[in-house]
Motif scaffolding. Structure first.
Motif, PDB file in Angstrom:
ATOM      1  N   HIS A   1     -14.648  37.742  21.155  1.00  0.00           N
ATOM      2  CA  HIS A   1     -13.720  38.719  20.600  1.00  0.00           C
ATOM      3  C   HIS A   1     -14.128  40.149  20.949  1.00  0.00           C
ATOM      4  O   HIS A   1     -13.291  40.998  21.221  1.00  0.00           O
ATOM      5  CB  HIS A   1     -13.677  38.556  19.076  1.00  0.00           C
TER       6      HIS A   1
ATOM      7  N   ALA B   1     -17.477  32.940  18.939  1.00  0.00           N
ATOM      8  CA  ALA B   1     -16.132  33.488  18.728  1.00  0.00           C
ATOM      9  C   ALA B   1     -16.185  35.014  18.605  1.00  0.00           C
ATOM     10  O   ALA B   1     -15.406  35.732  19.240  1.00  0.00           O
ATOM     11  CB  ALA B   1     -15.524  32.884  17.462  1.00  0.00           C
TER      12      ALA B   1
ATOM     13  N   VAL C   1     -20.638  28.389  16.601  1.00  0.00           N
ATOM     14  CA  VAL C   1     -19.260  28.595  17.058  1.00  0.00           C
ATOM     15  C   VAL C   1     -18.766  29.972  16.631  1.00  0.00           C
ATOM     16  O   VAL C   1     -18.146  30.704  17.408  1.00  0.00           O
ATOM     17  CB  VAL C   1     -18.323  27.486  16.516  1.00  0.00           C
ATOM     18  N   LEU C   2     -19.099  30.346  15.399  1.00  0.00           N
ATOM     19  CA  LEU C   2     -18.669  31.646  14.886  1.00  0.00           C
ATOM     20  C   LEU C   2     -19.248  32.768  15.737  1.00  0.00           C
ATOM     21  O   LEU C   2     -18.562  33.717  16.113  1.00  0.00           O
ATOM     22  CB  LEU C   2     -19.133  31.799  13.440  1.00  0.00           C
TER      23      LEU C   2
ATOM     24  N   LEU D   1     -23.690  24.334  13.476  1.00  0.00           N
ATOM     25  CA  LEU D   1     -22.493  24.315  14.320  1.00  0.00           C
ATOM     26  C   LEU D   1     -21.571  25.467  13.936  1.00  0.00           C
ATOM     27  O   LEU D   1     -21.091  26.213  14.787  1.00  0.00           O
ATOM     28  CB  LEU D   1     -21.771  22.977  14.148  1.00  0.00           C
ATOM     29  N   VAL D   2     -21.357  25.628  12.622  1.00  0.00           N
ATOM     30  CA  VAL D   2     -20.489  26.701  12.141  1.00  0.00           C
ATOM     31  C   VAL D   2     -21.011  28.045  12.644  1.00  0.00           C
ATOM     32  O   VAL D   2     -20.276  28.836  13.228  1.00  0.00           O
ATOM     33  CB  VAL D   2     -20.430  26.712  10.592  1.00  0.00           C
TER      34      VAL D   2
ATOM     35  N   ALA E   1     -24.182  20.677  10.501  1.00  0.00           N
ATOM     36  CA  ALA E   1     -22.855  21.268  10.342  1.00  0.00           C
ATOM     37  C   ALA E   1     -22.956  22.777  10.233  1.00  0.00           C
ATOM     38  O   ALA E   1     -22.211  23.509  10.887  1.00  0.00           O
ATOM     39  CB  ALA E   1     -22.170  20.693   9.106  1.00  0.00           C
TER      40      ALA E   1
END
Lengths: 276, 280
Positions: B41, B37, B33-34, B29-30, B26
């Protein structure tokens, strides 16, 4: 356990993402700047301990001093400006010009905040060294050496550190100079050595004093501490003479006059008045 | 400097927490993905960005051999960490033995008080403040002393205070029955301590000492304040040279991370090896 972990992960990502987007959106949509006067109630940045820092404080006044953020390095202040964390950076013109040449979307406000003189700082009461340095400085002014050094760095930084003669092995001992080597064209660290107007000038002074120049590179706000504790003999880092600083330090004669203090802003956030 | 006690090893000597399978996935994954992102951005996937990245990379690290500034910085960081750790180990061992011996009934009240004072002051103040005081107050007039040596001393003395507590914890974690058994067999306090208690304590503290080493590695990043061009400062020097903000910092971070990952893996293996004899 596994499932709830993933769900939590997804939630955390979404929240952080939303916060990022909100933060990015919040910095847009303000009116453009047109002059120094408008900076009085804007977020400003400066390098800690520099004249820009004090000028920004004066500009904001007691009531809005919370709007000022000070950084260790100019690079950090400019990054804050580009990211929209502040509207302007108050700094010396020479390093500001260098940023303008290599970083996009920056502009100088047309009015300057003040004009300053640079001098070399000594420990309070260290008159002997100060007088000898002043003599050497006067000689370098008289024979044009100083002017030639300043000319040499006019937009050109191709000087190699090893080409600067630090007078190694001199019989008169060491002349230790404290500086903050992130202030081109006055001082800049290149590889394992240093270049810049202050460096070459100090090397010339050391030569005339028959001493070896040793350079200690530290943070600008640590320099007064270094010279008053005797850690270094003199500090030479584009330092402006001010009444406050004179209380704690002695200064040589000025070697640069009329160094302008300017406000650096984002080009797309600035509308210069017509005709300027 | 504090990290959770490694003295409590589940049943197989493998530390718990993040290494539990579900949570590891987990968190990965965090992070992933962060990262993506943030990259999207900041326009990382736009066509021009890559060309830009390459140019900046060349300018920051390749041109004029600027990577050498990072290597020099790395050398300073490593030598500070290594020598400070050595000072810390010796000092920490001596201090902890003083404190344990005092509790064991030795008449060394003054020494023990000094040891307590040392630990209180050096653990109670930030290492950066200590560094500034060493350089600008205590060694203010000692101008021929190399600044790097002052930093090694400052970090070493600071680390010693933490290491002392690690050792003390390790010694006290050894069952008091071990000491009692040794004494009842007719061994002296000194022999029991040296031959029976300390070897067991050592096994307990080795992982924590490594963690202290890792912490110190990162803490030396404040050495720039007294004019040492360590790894962090080398990144800042490159920033001042190229006026580019993020790449030098990210590079510096990656170098620290690589070193810490290697060291962490070493600790993990060491822990496993040290506890190989434990019944599972």
């Amino acid at each position: 356990m596994r499932k709830s972990g993933r769900a939590f992960g997804g939630f955390a990502v979404f929240t952080l993402w939303a916060v990022l987007v909100l933060l990015a959106g919040a910095s847009q949509g303000a009116e453009k700047l047109t002059g120094i006067d408008q900076l009085k109630d804007q977020k400003l940045a400066a390098q800690r301990g520099t004249i820009g820092h004090f000028l920004a404080e004066d500009l904001l006044g007691e009531d809005s001093k919370a709007l000022l953020t000070t950084y260790e390095k100019y690079v950090d202040a400019i990054a804050a400006l580009r990211q929209g964390k502040v509207r302007a950076v108050i700094m010396d013109e020479a390093p500001a010009q260098r940023f303008l040449r290599s970083v996009e979307n920056l502009a100088l406000m047309h009015e300057s905040l003040s004009e300053e003189s640079y001098a070399i700082g000594f420990r309070k009461g260290n008159t002997e060294l100060r007088e000898r340095v002043d003599e050497a400085l006067a000689a370098m002014k008289a024979d044009g050496t100083l002017a030639a050094i300043i000319d040499k760095y006019n937009g050109d930084f191709s000087v190699k550190p090893e080409d600067i003669d630090l007078n190694k092995g001199a019989r008169g001992g060491k002349l230790i100079m404290g500086t903050e080597a992130g202030f081109a064209p006055y001082e800049l660290k290149v590889g394992s050595g240093y270049i810049g107007i202050d460096i070459e000038m100090a090397a010339g002074i050391a030569k005339r004093l028959d001493k070896e120049l040793v350079i200690e590179n530290m943070n600008f706000d640590a320099l007064p501490m270094a010279v008053s504790s005797g850690k270094v003999d003199m500090i030479c880092a584009g330092i402006t003479v001010t009444e406050d600083r004179k209380k704690n330090m002695d200064f040589s004669a000025n070697y640069v006059e009329g160094a302008r203090q300017v406000a650096v802003v984002r080009a797309d956030d600035y509308e210069a008045p017509a005709g300027k | 400097m504090t990290s959770p006690s490694p003295l409590d090893f589940g049943d197989r000597g493998v530390s718990r927490g993040w290494s539990r399978p579900g949570r590891g996935d987990a968190s990965l994954l965090v992070c992933g993905v962060l990262l993506v992102a943030i990259l999207i951005h900041s326009g990382f996937f736009s066509p021009g960005a890559w060309r830009d990245f390459g140019e900046k990379f060349h300018q920051n690290f390749i041109l004029d051999g600027r990577y050498r500034m990072l290597l020099d910085g790395l050398k300073a960081t490593l030598s500070m960490t290594l020598f400070a750790t050595l000072i810390g180990l010796v000092l920490g061992l001596v201090i902890s033995v003083i404190r344990v011996a005092y509790r064991g009934g030795a008449r060394i009240g003054l020494l023990n008080a000094l040891a307590n004072l040392y630990i209180t002051v050096l653990r109670g103040t930030p290492v950066m403040v200590q560094l500034l005081i060493w350089n600008f107050s205590i060694f203010a007039t000692a101008r021929d002393v190399n600044t790097l040596h002052i930093a090694i001393l400052a970090f070493g003395l600071n680390s010693g205070a933490y290491v002392a507590e690690i050792f003390r914890g390790g010694i006290e974690a050894v069952d008091p029955g071990q000491m009692e058994a040794g004494r009842s067999l007719g061994l002296s306090y000194r022999v029991t301590m040296l031959r029976i208690v300390l070897p067991q304590a050592f096994r307990n503290v080795v992982p924590m000492l490594f963690n202290e080493f890792i912490t110190l590695l990162k803490e030396t990043s404040v050495a720039g304040y007294i004019g040492i061009d360590d790894l962090t400062r080398a990144g800042q020097n490159i920033q001042a040279l190229t006026l580019e903000h993020s790449q030098p910092l990210v590079m510096v971070a990656l170098i620290y991370l690589a070193m810490v990952l290697v060291l962490t893996e070493l600790v993990r293996r060491l822990e496993k090896w040290l506890h190989r004899s434990r019944r599972s």
